[in-house]
Design a protein around this motif. Structure first.
Motif, PDB file in Angstrom:
ATOM      1  N   ALA A  74       0.841  -1.203   0.000  1.00  0.00           N
ATOM      2  CA  ALA A  74       0.000   0.000   0.000  1.00  0.00           C
ATOM      3  C   ALA A  74       0.879   1.257   0.000  1.00  0.00           C
ATOM      4  CB  ALA A  74      -0.929  -0.010   1.203  1.00  0.00           C
ATOM      5  N   ALA A  75       1.950   1.227   0.807  1.00  0.00           N
ATOM      6  CA  ALA A  75       2.840   2.395   0.883  1.00  0.00           C
ATOM      7  C   ALA A  75       3.510   2.656  -0.465  1.00  0.00           C
ATOM      8  CB  ALA A  75       3.894   2.187   1.969  1.00  0.00           C
ATOM      9  N   ARG A  76       3.908   1.599  -1.128  1.00  0.00           N
ATOM     10  CA  ARG A  76       4.544   1.725  -2.436  1.00  0.00           C
ATOM     11  C   ARG A  76       3.615   2.476  -3.404  1.00  0.00           C
ATOM     12  NH1 ARG A  76       5.075  -1.129  -7.233  1.00  0.00           N
ATOM     13  NH2 ARG A  76       3.317  -2.502  -6.767  1.00  0.00           N
ATOM     14  N   PRO A 111       5.465   4.667   8.115  1.00  0.00           N
ATOM     15  CA  PRO A 111       4.512   5.630   8.677  1.00  0.00           C
ATOM     16  C   PRO A 111       4.650   7.011   8.024  1.00  0.00           C
ATOM     17  CG  PRO A 111       5.573   4.380  10.431  1.00  0.00           C
ATOM     18  CD  PRO A 111       6.242   3.991   9.158  1.00  0.00           C
ATOM     19  N   ALA A 112       5.877   7.449   7.771  1.00  0.00           N
ATOM     20  CA  ALA A 112       6.085   8.768   7.174  1.00  0.00           C
ATOM     21  C   ALA A 112       5.446   8.831   5.783  1.00  0.00           C
ATOM     22  CB  ALA A 112       7.577   9.070   7.090  1.00  0.00           C
ATOM     23  N   ILE A 113       5.595   7.756   5.022  1.00  0.00           N
ATOM     24  CA  ILE A 113       5.001   7.757   3.671  1.00  0.00           C
ATOM     25  C   ILE A 113       3.478   7.893   3.777  1.00  0.00           C
ATOM     26  CG2 ILE A 113       4.614   6.360   1.599  1.00  0.00           C
ATOM     27  CD1 ILE A 113       7.361   5.066   2.123  1.00  0.00           C
ATOM     28  N   PHE A 114       2.901   7.127   4.674  1.00  0.00           N
ATOM     29  CA  PHE A 114       1.445   7.193   4.830  1.00  0.00           C
ATOM     30  C   PHE A 114       1.007   8.571   5.328  1.00  0.00           C
ATOM     31  CE2 PHE A 114       1.601   2.422   5.075  1.00  0.00           C
ATOM     32  CZ  PHE A 114       0.715   2.181   4.037  1.00  0.00           C
ATOM     33  N   GLN A 115       1.719   9.069   6.331  1.00  0.00           N
ATOM     34  CA  GLN A 115       1.306  10.351   6.908  1.00  0.00           C
ATOM     35  C   GLN A 115       1.451  11.489   5.906  1.00  0.00           C
ATOM     36  OE1 GLN A 115       3.672   9.805  10.373  1.00  0.00           O
ATOM     37  NE2 GLN A 115       1.904   9.423  11.704  1.00  0.00           N
ATOM     38  N   GLU A 116       2.517  11.472   5.140  1.00  0.00           N
ATOM     39  CA  GLU A 116       2.680  12.515   4.122  1.00  0.00           C
ATOM     40  C   GLU A 116       1.554  12.476   3.117  1.00  0.00           C
ATOM     41  OE1 GLU A 116       6.660  12.268   2.480  1.00  0.00           O
ATOM     42  OE2 GLU A 116       7.386  12.627   4.529  1.00  0.00           O
ATOM     43  N   ALA A 117       1.070  11.266   2.846  1.00  0.00           N
ATOM     44  CA  ALA A 117      -0.032  11.141   1.889  1.00  0.00           C
ATOM     45  C   ALA A 117      -1.372  11.531   2.518  1.00  0.00           C
ATOM     46  CB  ALA A 117      -0.100   9.712   1.363  1.00  0.00           C
ATOM     47  N   GLY A 118      -1.400  11.634   3.862  1.00  0.00           N
ATOM     48  CA  GLY A 118      -2.652  12.042   4.511  1.00  0.00           C
ATOM     49  C   GLY A 118      -3.370  10.924   5.244  1.00  0.00           C
ATOM     50  N   SER A 144      -8.483  -5.690  -1.904  1.00  0.00           N
ATOM     51  CA  SER A 144      -7.093  -5.891  -1.478  1.00  0.00           C
ATOM     52  C   SER A 144      -6.539  -4.572  -0.940  1.00  0.00           C
ATOM     53  CB  SER A 144      -6.252  -6.358  -2.669  1.00  0.00           C
ATOM     54  OG  SER A 144      -6.103  -5.295  -3.593  1.00  0.00           O
ATOM     55  N   PRO A 145      -5.464  -4.640  -0.136  1.00  0.00           N
ATOM     56  CA  PRO A 145      -4.864  -3.406   0.390  1.00  0.00           C
ATOM     57  C   PRO A 145      -4.398  -2.468  -0.730  1.00  0.00           C
ATOM     58  CG  PRO A 145      -3.881  -5.338   1.429  1.00  0.00           C
ATOM     59  CD  PRO A 145      -4.809  -5.843   0.386  1.00  0.00           C
ATOM     60  N   ALA A 146      -3.918  -3.015  -1.813  1.00  0.00           N
ATOM     61  CA  ALA A 146      -3.466  -2.161  -2.921  1.00  0.00           C
ATOM     62  C   ALA A 146      -4.657  -1.402  -3.503  1.00  0.00           C
ATOM     63  CB  ALA A 146      -2.806  -3.018  -4.008  1.00  0.00           C
ATOM     64  N   MET A 147      -5.787  -2.085  -3.623  1.00  0.00           N
ATOM     65  CA  MET A 147      -6.999  -1.439  -4.135  1.00  0.00           C
ATOM     66  C   MET A 147      -7.492  -0.368  -3.158  1.00  0.00           C
ATOM     67  SD  MET A 147      -8.369  -2.531  -7.113  1.00  0.00           S
ATOM     68  CE  MET A 147     -10.159  -2.593  -6.930  1.00  0.00           C
ATOM     69  N   VAL A 148      -7.348  -0.630  -1.846  1.00  0.00           N
ATOM     70  CA  VAL A 148      -7.745   0.362  -0.839  1.00  0.00           C
ATOM     71  C   VAL A 148      -6.862   1.604  -0.985  1.00  0.00           C
ATOM     72  CG1 VAL A 148      -7.854   0.905   1.634  1.00  0.00           C
ATOM     73  CG2 VAL A 148      -8.628  -1.334   0.820  1.00  0.00           C
ATOM     74  N   VAL A 193     -11.200   2.363  -7.950  1.00  0.00           N
ATOM     75  CA  VAL A 193     -10.480   2.331  -9.235  1.00  0.00           C
ATOM     76  C   VAL A 193      -9.838   0.966  -9.412  1.00  0.00           C
ATOM     77  CG1 VAL A 193      -9.936   4.778  -9.407  1.00  0.00           C
ATOM     78  CG2 VAL A 193      -8.395   3.270  -8.134  1.00  0.00           C
ATOM     79  N   ASP A 194      -9.469   0.677 -10.625  1.00  0.00           N
ATOM     80  CA  ASP A 194      -8.757  -0.571 -10.905  1.00  0.00           C
ATOM     81  C   ASP A 194      -7.275  -0.291 -10.630  1.00  0.00           C
ATOM     82  OD1 ASP A 194      -7.486  -2.794 -11.965  1.00  0.00           O
ATOM     83  OD2 ASP A 194      -8.904  -2.965 -13.627  1.00  0.00           O
ATOM     84  N   VAL A 195      -6.729  -0.973  -9.640  1.00  0.00           N
ATOM     85  CA  VAL A 195      -5.346  -0.693  -9.250  1.00  0.00           C
ATOM     86  C   VAL A 195      -4.385  -0.889 -10.437  1.00  0.00           C
ATOM     87  CG1 VAL A 195      -4.871  -3.027  -8.371  1.00  0.00           C
ATOM     88  CG2 VAL A 195      -3.616  -1.073  -7.432  1.00  0.00           C
ATOM     89  N   ARG A 196      -4.798  -1.691 -11.389  1.00  0.00           N
ATOM     90  CA  ARG A 196      -3.939  -1.923 -12.555  1.00  0.00           C
ATOM     91  C   ARG A 196      -3.822  -0.675 -13.433  1.00  0.00           C
ATOM     92  NH1 ARG A 196      -6.978  -7.217 -14.566  1.00  0.00           N
ATOM     93  NH2 ARG A 196      -8.645  -5.694 -14.259  1.00  0.00           N
ATOM     94  N   ASP A 197      -4.755   0.288 -13.251  1.00  0.00           N
ATOM     95  CA  ASP A 197      -4.680   1.542 -14.004  1.00  0.00           C
ATOM     96  C   ASP A 197      -4.122   2.671 -13.154  1.00  0.00           C
ATOM     97  OD1 ASP A 197      -5.942   0.258 -16.088  1.00  0.00           O
ATOM     98  OD2 ASP A 197      -7.944   0.812 -15.370  1.00  0.00           O
ATOM     99  N   PHE A 198      -3.685   2.327 -11.928  1.00  0.00           N
ATOM    100  CA  PHE A 198      -3.298   3.364 -10.980  1.00  0.00           C
ATOM    101  C   PHE A 198      -1.785   3.485 -10.874  1.00  0.00           C
ATOM    102  CE2 PHE A 198      -2.064   4.637  -6.687  1.00  0.00           C
ATOM    103  CZ  PHE A 198      -2.781   5.817  -6.534  1.00  0.00           C
ATOM    104  N   GLY A 199      -1.300   4.715 -10.726  1.00  0.00           N
ATOM    105  CA  GLY A 199       0.110   4.965 -10.440  1.00  0.00           C
ATOM    106  C   GLY A 199       1.015   4.183 -11.359  1.00  0.00           C
TER     107      GLY A 199
END
Ligand code: SF4
Lengths: 209, 472
Positions: free
Chosen positions: B359-361, B393-400, B448-452, B462-468
């Protein structure tokens, strides 16, 4: 030690019908009412969120209906009690006066939990469940009899054969549904079993295939 | 004896004390795990009967369901939660049971700490007063969720009465494509076999796709067996299993570890093992899954449309109709693009370090959508500490995202984390039952966590396969 031994053979009472498949334990008792260290008093929370809206006003639900007050036999559809293993669910039902549950099928942990409390869960065919539901909805004063020895449910003129987990049925009839004392009577075999389990003896006993 | 036996039956027979009058077997329980919600009444029953705990050294305790994940200062603000906390502290102290409380480094969701500590091992029988005990099956243990009366039985006798289930092999061939995860495998299986399809069965997950998974991914799959009605789900132990266990706190050491591996290899189901039923699934055909309804079986591929009632088998229409009404969705709606209010990353299904890493990635360098409240709740103290070492934690917190302490949290909302009103959440947990996340009107989309993570950033499904980076 203080044993509980009570044979459960025939249960009589009026019926209450809750229609719908897959009614889960979160609906039977919402998690926020499980912050308790005893089961006492759970009865009033049975189906709480289906019975009351956000402001605490009564919604339409069989447990709120005047005609079903004092009913002891719950009639449900398929996969009743699915979800969590919380014994709080059958405990809440029992403390709300339910003595037996009749339905098309039950989730496995729920059925076991009910038996451990002396509440039989018996299975009728879909058609018979439907007929029984109609009879009770039509006349809620009918007496229903769940008879374990003959494996039948009787109501008015009708007799419906039921199926039940044979172990649960015989435990209830024999009065040893409270399993602790039965299990403890085999304490010697318990210890000898432990002695042959590899991970309890440094993996020096062979696995048996 | 036949060599065609599957692991389930081998392990069962090894632990069988005898057959009871009722026809059920009395089974020795090798590992008993307890937590604060379902155990206090069991201790009370023991004491009422003047019984003691027969093998206190085989029981381990932690706290997870009620612990606040924002501030864990004692006494808790919630008086009832504090009372439950004290009950488990007293009960474990009085009966000599090891307790991983908030002041230890090993507190966490019971199904996360068992494996983490090396307590969970192949060939064991495991019981815990929690339906997701099936998680431990990922190690080739047979692990049962039990009710409070059975907790009393296990405490008093280290055994319980059980009927032997049938065994269904779920054979997953092929390999998962990028963007498709273990969570999607199990959501597909439950959608195909139904939420009650597994009643009376133990599920053996087997095949190339399963054995290519890490232990953490296998746990995600076994965890949700119960959502398909199967009380037990397991994976045969292999080298991945042994490597995971090696060196953990309660794992066998040195020579004993070698002997253990020999035993673990021996109990695994062979190629020619027999089953009561076999179900095949091809991992190559899987896509990210999302639930649209109020049972975990009401799941579709993210690029599919909700069913129309007419097309469903008759016995599924009633619950589908209720689901549409509760969710405020219409037949044939797309799931893609549904707005979300809350994103929850955590739970015993997907609150482990690999889930948080993935998820952080995905959220790194992104911001959570303005309209979304996003929280990350690590499954255990160990997961949390590892995440800190990796800077997550820093990655998550920076993202909000809010970064929390370990516990069950919004998976069942017995602590202060709850949905409000009709909020809709994208959740990495395992249950989308009405009211599960704390608001009777609240709505849950399991994924899945990636989808979350992707939904948190875009504010919609969204479809995680189209994300980022997947989408580039
Ligand atoms: S995380 Fe959720 S499902 Fe898992 S043990 Fe906690 S409450 Fe139960």
């Amino acid at each position: 030690m203080n044993e509980i031994k009570q044979a459960i053979k025939t249960i009589r009472g009026r019926g209450i019908v809750i229609r719908g498949n897959d009614i889960d334990t979160d609906q039977i008792i919402p998690a926020r009412f499980m912050k308790v260290v005893t089961f006492d008093g759970l009865g009033e929370y049975a189906f709480f969120d289906l019975r009351y809206d956000e402001e605490g006003k009564k919604k339409s639900h069989p447990f709120n209906e005047e005609r079903y007050q004092g009913a002891g036999i719950l009639i449900v559809n398929r996969n009743f009690g699915c979800g969590s293993s919380r014994e709080h669910a059958p405990q809440a039902l029992m403390r709300a006066g339910i003595r037996a549950v009749i339905g098309e099928s039950f989730a496995e942990i729920f059925g076991g939990n009910c038996t451990a409390m002396g509440v039989p869960t018996v299975v009728l065919s879909g058609e018979d469940t439907g007929s029984l539901m109609q009879m009770v909805e039509h006349d809620s004063s009918l007496t229903i009899e769940v008879d374990l020895p003959s494996s039948t449910v009787r109501c008015g003129e009708r007799t419906f054969p039921f199926e039940m987990h044979p172990a649960y049925r015989s435990a209830l009839i024999a009065g040893n549904w409270d399993s602790t004392s039965v299990l403890l009577s085999n304490v010697d075999s318990i210890e000898s079993t432990a002695r042959r389990i590899p991970y309890l003896c440094g993996f020096s006993t062979p696995a048996k295939k | 004896m036949s060599v065609k036996r599957n692991l389930f039956n081998t392990v069962w027979d090894l632990h069988k004390v005898g057959t009871l009058e009722t026809g059920q077997d009395q089974l020795f329980i090798g590992l008993h795990l307890i937590h604060e919600v379902t155990s206090p009444q069991a201790f009370q029953m023991l004491e009422e009967r003047g019984l003691k705990v027969l093998h206190p050294e085989r029981t381990f305790a932690t706290v997870d369901h009620i612990v606040p994940t924002a501030s864990q200062a004692r006494p808790f603000k919630d008086r009832l939660a504090e009372e439950m906390m004290q009950a488990i502290e007293n009960n474990t102290a009085r009966h000599g049971i090891e307790f991983f409380g908030l002041n230890t480094d090993h507190q966490g969701i019971v199904h996360i700490i068992g494996p983490e500590l090396g307590l969970t091992q192949p060939g064991m029988t495991i019981a815990c007063g929690d339906s997701h005990t099936s998680t431990h099956g990922a190690f080739g243990a047979i692990a049962f969720g039990i009710g409070t009366s059975q907790i009393r039985d296990v405490l008093a006798t280290q055994t319980m009465a059980l009927s032997r289930p049938r065994v269904r092999k779920i054979n997953v061939s092929g390999r998962l494509k990028p963007g498709v995860y273990a969570k999607d495998i199990i959501l597909r299986i439950i959608a195909d076999l139904g939420v009650n399809g597994g009643i009376g069965y133990a599920y053996e997950y087997n095949g190339e796709a399963i054995h290519a998974l890490s232990m953490e991914e296998r746990m995600t799959i076994c965890n949700m067996s119960i959502e398909g009605g199967a009380r037990v789900g397991y994976v045969n132990p292999d080298e991945t299993t042994f490597e995971y266990i090696r060196g953990r706190k309660y794992a066998p050491r040195e020579d004993e570890f070698e002997r253990a591996c020999r035993f673990w290899r021996e109990i695994a189901s062979g190629e020619d093992a027999e089953y009561d039923h076999v179900f095949d699934l091809d991992a190559n055909t899987l896509r990210p899954m999302v639930t649209w309804g109020i049972t975990p079986g009401q799941a579709i591929g993210v690029d599919e449309r909700l069913p129309s009632l007419r097309d469903l088998p008759e016995d599924q229409r009633d619950i589908a109709e209720k689901a549409l009404e509760h969710m405020g969705f219409a037949e044939r709606d797309r799931i893609l693009g549904k707005k979300i209010d809350v994103a929850f990353l955590g739970s015993c299904t997907n609150g482990r370090i690999s889930d948080l890493r993935e998820a952080a990635r995905l959220v790194r360098g992104h911001k959570v959508a303005r309209s979304v409240r996003a929280i990350v709740v690590p499954g255990s103290k160990q997961v949390s500490m590892q995440a800190e070492r990796e800077g997550l934690p820093a990655i998550f917190q920076e993202a909000g995202f809010e970064w929390r302490g370990a516990g069950c949290s919004m998976c069942l909302a017995m602590n202060p984390d709850k949905l409000e009103g009709r909020q809709i959440s994208a959740s990495s947990s395992n249950r989308n039952f009405v009211g599960r996340q704390g608001s009777p009107l609240g709505r849950t989309l399991l994924m899945s966590p990636a989808m979350v993570a992707a939904a948190a950033v875009t504010g919609e499904v969204v479809d995680v396969r189209d994300f980022g980076e997947y989408g580039q």
